[in-house]
Design an enzyme around this catalytic site. Structure first.
Site, short mmCIF file in Angstrom:
data_model
loop_
_atom_site.label_atom_id
_atom_site.label_comp_id
_atom_site.label_asym_id
_atom_site.label_seq_id
_atom_site.Cartn_x
_atom_site.Cartn_y
_atom_site.Cartn_z
N GLY A 281 0.79 -1.23 0.00
CA GLY A 281 0.00 0.00 0.00
C GLY A 281 0.82 1.27 0.00
CG LEU B 72 -1.14 1.60 -3.79
CD1 LEU B 72 -2.39 1.24 -4.57
CD2 LEU B 72 -0.16 0.43 -3.78
N GLY C 37 5.30 3.74 -9.08
CA GLY C 37 6.01 2.47 -9.23
C GLY C 37 5.03 1.30 -9.16
CG HIS C 38 3.00 0.44 -5.47
ND1 HIS C 38 3.21 1.54 -4.68
CD2 HIS C 38 3.55 -0.60 -4.80
CE1 HIS C 38 3.84 1.18 -3.58
NE2 HIS C 38 4.07 -0.11 -3.62
CD GLN D 81 7.52 -7.63 3.74
OE1 GLN D 81 6.69 -8.42 3.30
NE2 GLN D 81 8.12 -6.74 2.96
CE LYS E 125 12.93 1.33 -4.03
NZ LYS E 125 12.40 0.55 -2.92
CD GLN F 57 10.03 -8.20 -2.48
OE1 GLN F 57 9.93 -8.00 -1.29
NE2 GLN F 57 9.35 -7.51 -3.37
CB VAL G 234 8.56 3.90 -11.59
CG1 VAL G 234 8.00 5.29 -11.86
CG2 VAL G 234 7.94 2.88 -12.54
CB SER H 291 10.57 3.94 -1.86
OG SER H 291 10.35 3.38 -0.58
P1 AMP Z 1 5.86 -2.62 -1.72
O1 AMP Z 1 4.51 -2.02 -1.57
O2 AMP Z 1 6.98 -1.69 -1.39
O3 AMP Z 1 5.98 -3.98 -1.06
O4 AMP Z 1 6.04 -2.90 -3.28
C1 AMP Z 1 5.12 -3.68 -4.00
C2 AMP Z 1 5.71 -3.99 -5.34
O5 AMP Z 1 5.97 -2.78 -6.04
C3 AMP Z 1 7.06 -4.75 -5.24
O6 AMP Z 1 7.12 -5.73 -6.25
C4 AMP Z 1 8.06 -3.64 -5.50
O7 AMP Z 1 9.28 -4.11 -6.05
C5 AMP Z 1 7.31 -2.77 -6.49
N1 AMP Z 1 7.86 -1.41 -6.49
C6 AMP Z 1 8.01 -0.60 -5.42
N2 AMP Z 1 8.59 0.56 -5.78
C7 AMP Z 1 8.83 0.47 -7.12
C8 AMP Z 1 9.42 1.32 -8.09
N3 AMP Z 1 9.91 2.52 -7.76
N4 AMP Z 1 9.49 0.89 -9.35
C9 AMP Z 1 9.01 -0.33 -9.71
N5 AMP Z 1 8.45 -1.19 -8.85
C10 AMP Z 1 8.36 -0.80 -7.56
#
Ligand code: AMP
Length: 277
Positions: free
Chosen positions: A29, A31, A34-35, A59, A147, A151, A174, A183
């Site tokens: 979340g 968001l 990137g998401h 985690q 990113k 993982q 992104v 992020s």
């Molecule tokens: P998170 O909510 O941080 O767990 O991210 C969920 C998904 O979005 C994961 O697969 C991350 O690698 C991806 N993600 C997060 N930030 C970015 C970004 N800047 N560019 C591309 N994917 C991203």
């Protein structure tokens, strides 16, 4: 778009979707673009797109990080509505972890270096939530951002270990205009820290040029020293590894594709980024 909170109601919904190709994007979340890029690709490539929003306590190896993790479900749901998502799964912790049983996965070297070394238990927590979500959602394809490079390697290994037939689709990083990788944690940066943070990606981009006439070791040292010159930044690690086994590269001609992965602390926030060489 349906917002679903329990495993039972999600499975009830999926009963009527037999024969549909399901794409899945797991998130925590808060968001950002990137998401959304993952979600747009998923919507484009599948009949049904399911997004989960779950801040996975298992985690987080640091309780303050979990407590301070940014959340805004209402804004997230509004954003997802506009992105063509079919189902949003927002379970409470009890739905994902109904009992206190821990599962243990073994990823060998993949979990011993970089994030695994500095965040003990982190990848086991990631594996627990992703394996449960995969079993609940049963997607054909699941989308993950480059990113979180390590993982992604862990998730690819996880589906092998569990013999799950799910295509793991890597999606490009992104970035903000100044290069900082987007992020959810960026919102926690103070003004000065946010300004300094752009040095991380800028140094990674410049390191590609530096690497053309320097050794792997010299490039690593240069990146660490250049980032650390900013008093707001402190490099935790910078490693140059191959893109599948994540073994350290000794010479540039060791492997065809190498990737430089960095983690940097600024104030109380920990940022990660990476670059392909
Ligand atoms: P998170 O909510 O941080 O767990 O991210 C969920 C998904 O979005 C994961 O697969 C991350 O690698 C991806 N993600 C997060 N930030 C970015 C970004 N800047 N560019 C591309 N994917 C991203």
């Amino acid at each position: 778009m349906k917002v679903i909170k329990s495993v039972d109601s999600l499975q009830n919904e999926l009963k009527y979707k037999v024969g549909f190709v399901i794409g899945f994007v797991p998130t925590m979340g808060y968001l950002h673009q990137g998401h959304i890029s993952l979600i747009e690709q998923c919507v484009h490539e599948n009949d049904i797109t399911i997004v989960s929003i779950f801040v996975n306590p298992k985690q987080f190896n640091d309780s303050d990080d979990l407590k301070n993790y940014p959340r805004n479900i209402r804004k997230d749901v509004a954003l997802l509505e506009k992105s063509g998502v079919d189902l949003v799964f927002i379970p409470p912790v009890k739905e994902i972890y109904p009992d206190s049983e821990e599962e243990y996965f073994s990823f060998g070297h993949l979990e011993e270096i970089m994030e695994g070394k500095y965040r003990p238990g982190h990848f086991n927590g990631v594996a627990q939530v992703v394996s449960r979500l995969f079993k609940i959602v049963k997607p054909s394809k699941a989308y993950f951002g480059l990113k979180d490079f390590q993982q992604l390697a862990i998730i690819k290994k996880l589906v092998q270990i569990l013999d799950m037939h799910i295509d793991i689709i890597p999606c490009p990083i992104v970035r903000e205009k100044d290069g900082l990788a987007m992020s959810s944690r960026n919102v926690l940066l103070k003004n000065e820290e946010r300004k300094s943070a752009s040095r991380i990606s800028q140094t990674l981009f410049e390191s590609r040029n530096f690497a053309k006439n320097h050794s792997v070791e010299e490039t690593k040292n240069w990146v660490v020293n250049t980032v650390n010159k900013d008093p707001n930044l402190e490099v935790e690690y910078f490693e140059i590894v191959d893109d599948t086994e994540l073994l350290q590269i000794q010479n540039w001609d060791d492997k065809t594709q190498s990737v430089g992965c960095i983690a940097v602390k600024t104030g109380n926030v920990r940022l990660i980024d990476n670059i392909l060489f």
